[in-house]
Design a protein around this motif. Structure first.
Motif, short mmCIF file in Angstrom:
data_model
loop_
_atom_site.label_atom_id
_atom_site.label_comp_id
_atom_site.label_asym_id
_atom_site.label_seq_id
_atom_site.Cartn_x
_atom_site.Cartn_y
_atom_site.Cartn_z
N VAL A 1 0.83 -1.21 0.00
CA VAL A 1 0.00 0.00 0.00
C VAL A 1 0.86 1.26 0.00
O VAL A 1 0.37 2.35 -0.25
CB VAL A 1 -0.99 0.07 1.18
CG1 VAL A 1 -1.86 -1.18 1.24
CG2 VAL A 1 -0.29 0.30 2.50
N GLY A 2 2.13 1.13 0.28
CA GLY A 2 2.99 2.32 0.31
C GLY A 2 2.89 3.01 1.65
O GLY A 2 2.14 2.59 2.53
N PRO A 3 3.65 4.08 1.85
CA PRO A 3 3.63 4.80 3.12
C PRO A 3 2.24 5.40 3.33
O PRO A 3 1.59 5.79 2.37
CB PRO A 3 4.65 5.92 2.91
CG PRO A 3 5.45 5.53 1.72
CD PRO A 3 4.56 4.68 0.88
N PHE A 4 1.78 5.46 4.57
CA PHE A 4 0.47 6.07 4.83
C PHE A 4 0.45 6.70 6.21
O PHE A 4 1.31 6.42 7.06
CB PHE A 4 -0.66 5.06 4.68
CG PHE A 4 -0.63 3.92 5.67
CD1 PHE A 4 -1.42 3.97 6.82
CD2 PHE A 4 0.16 2.79 5.46
CE1 PHE A 4 -1.40 2.91 7.74
CE2 PHE A 4 0.20 1.73 6.36
CZ PHE A 4 -0.59 1.80 7.51
N TYR A 5 -0.54 7.56 6.41
CA TYR A 5 -0.75 8.18 7.72
C TYR A 5 -2.07 7.69 8.24
O TYR A 5 -3.05 7.61 7.50
CB TYR A 5 -0.78 9.71 7.59
CG TYR A 5 -1.20 10.39 8.87
CD1 TYR A 5 -0.32 10.47 9.95
CD2 TYR A 5 -2.48 10.92 9.02
CE1 TYR A 5 -0.70 11.05 11.14
CE2 TYR A 5 -2.87 11.52 10.22
CZ TYR A 5 -1.98 11.58 11.28
OH TYR A 5 -2.36 12.16 12.45
N CYS A 6 -2.13 7.33 9.51
CA CYS A 6 -3.39 6.90 10.11
C CYS A 6 -3.86 7.96 11.12
O CYS A 6 -3.23 8.13 12.17
CB CYS A 6 -3.22 5.55 10.79
SG CYS A 6 -4.72 5.04 11.67
N PRO A 7 -4.96 8.65 10.80
CA PRO A 7 -5.46 9.69 11.71
C PRO A 7 -5.92 9.11 13.05
O PRO A 7 -5.95 9.82 14.05
CB PRO A 7 -6.66 10.30 10.96
CG PRO A 7 -6.52 9.83 9.56
CD PRO A 7 -5.80 8.52 9.60
N GLY A 8 -6.27 7.81 13.05
CA GLY A 8 -6.78 7.17 14.25
C GLY A 8 -5.75 7.05 15.36
O GLY A 8 -6.08 7.04 16.54
#
Ligand code: ZN
Length: 282
Positions: free
Chosen positions: A121-128
């Motif tokens: 999925v590649g790098p990501f940010y999780c707001p949770g």
């Protein structure tokens, strides 16, 4: 970039070598996680690819990093520290406190508050959970598959994800997510594009500060960043993967748009110049 010898961040969480057990195939868990992803304003299709209901075994085997990986880890940590500096200052000027995000290094797969994700999925940010997730092997893809080499291209990726964290702190992510839930699919995609382009603009603001205040940039760095922004535009990626381009399905913006908004942030250094939601044309 002149990054060597600079302070690294204390917010890096190393989860490389963590193993996850699997409890069944794709089922209800997947759908729930996809909904969570939508709720958080992340592209659900991205999450769906990587999601499988899982139970972490809690087992972490010692991770043996190569010298290249060790250097990348240090690099990412320095870039993260520099974004802390930049946003800490911008927030305090506005009379607010910048809550620093964590950056999780993982290998292969990772469990986040946004679900179970695989490196694909590649790098990501999780707001949770206010964390940026990155498998450093992505940088290999960035250079070889997407044709975006260079340390500044790598830094831009971190700065973009931190941009999503800033959006979360400012309440922008939550507003966008609510609007997306009420919208048609095409409208929801259009909102996602505005949110992504703003994260690009925020990455530009970081580059502006790193350059003006700390002289981190060298000749050719900005070109590397612009090349990376262009390489991961939806039109370029769609053309590569399926041979044609469908603008209504864009979720991140075209190459040209991504370059334009990164540049805007870089040139102005001003958060107000990044209002992609008010812009008539992107
Ligand atoms: Zn993004």
């Amino acid at each position: 970039m002149r990054w060597q010898g600079r302070r690294g961040s204390s917010n890096v969480e190393d989860r490389r070598g963590m193993r996850y057990g699997r409890a069944g195939g794709i089922g209800i868990g997947t759908i729930v996680l996809a909904l969570i992803a939508m709720y958080f304003g992340q592209d659900p299709s991205v999450v769906l690819q990587g999601v499988q209901p899982s139970t972490p075994t809690g087992e972490q085997v010692p991770y043996e990093e190569s010298p290249e990986e060790a250097q990348l880890r240090e690099f990412v940590s320095v870039v993260l520290a520099d974004t802390e500096e930049t946003w800490g200052q911008i927030f305090s000027t506005a009379g607010r406190t910048y809550e620093q995000p964590k950056l999780v290094l993982f290998s292969g797969a990772v469990e986040s508050a946004c679900g179970f994700a695989q490196a694909a999925v590649g790098p990501f940010y999780c707001p949770g959970d206010h964390k940026v997730y990155i498998d450093l092997s992505f940088y290999h893809d960035l250079q070889n598959r997407f044709g975006a080499p260079g340390d500044f291209a790598q830094a831009y990726v971190v700065a973009h994800e931190v941009g999503h964290h800033v959006q979360t702190l400012l309440g922008i992510s939550e507003r966008t997510m609510a609007a997306r839930q009420r919208a048609s699919e095409a409208q929801a995609n259009a909102l996602s594009v505005r949110q992504e382009l703003q994260a690009d603009c925020f990455a530009g603001i970081w580059a502006h500060n790193a350059d003006r205040s700390r002289q981190l940039l060298e000749r050719g760095d900005i070109e590397e960043g612009l090349n990376a922004a262009s390489a991961i535009g939806d039109d370029r990626l769609q053309k590569q993967s399926r041979g044609y381009v469908a603008p209504e399905s864009f979720t991140h913006g075209s190459s040209e748009q991504r370059v334009r908004w990164f540049k805007r942030g870089f040139e102005s250094g001003d958060v107000n110049s990044c209002d992609t939601f008010a812009a008539n044309s992107l």
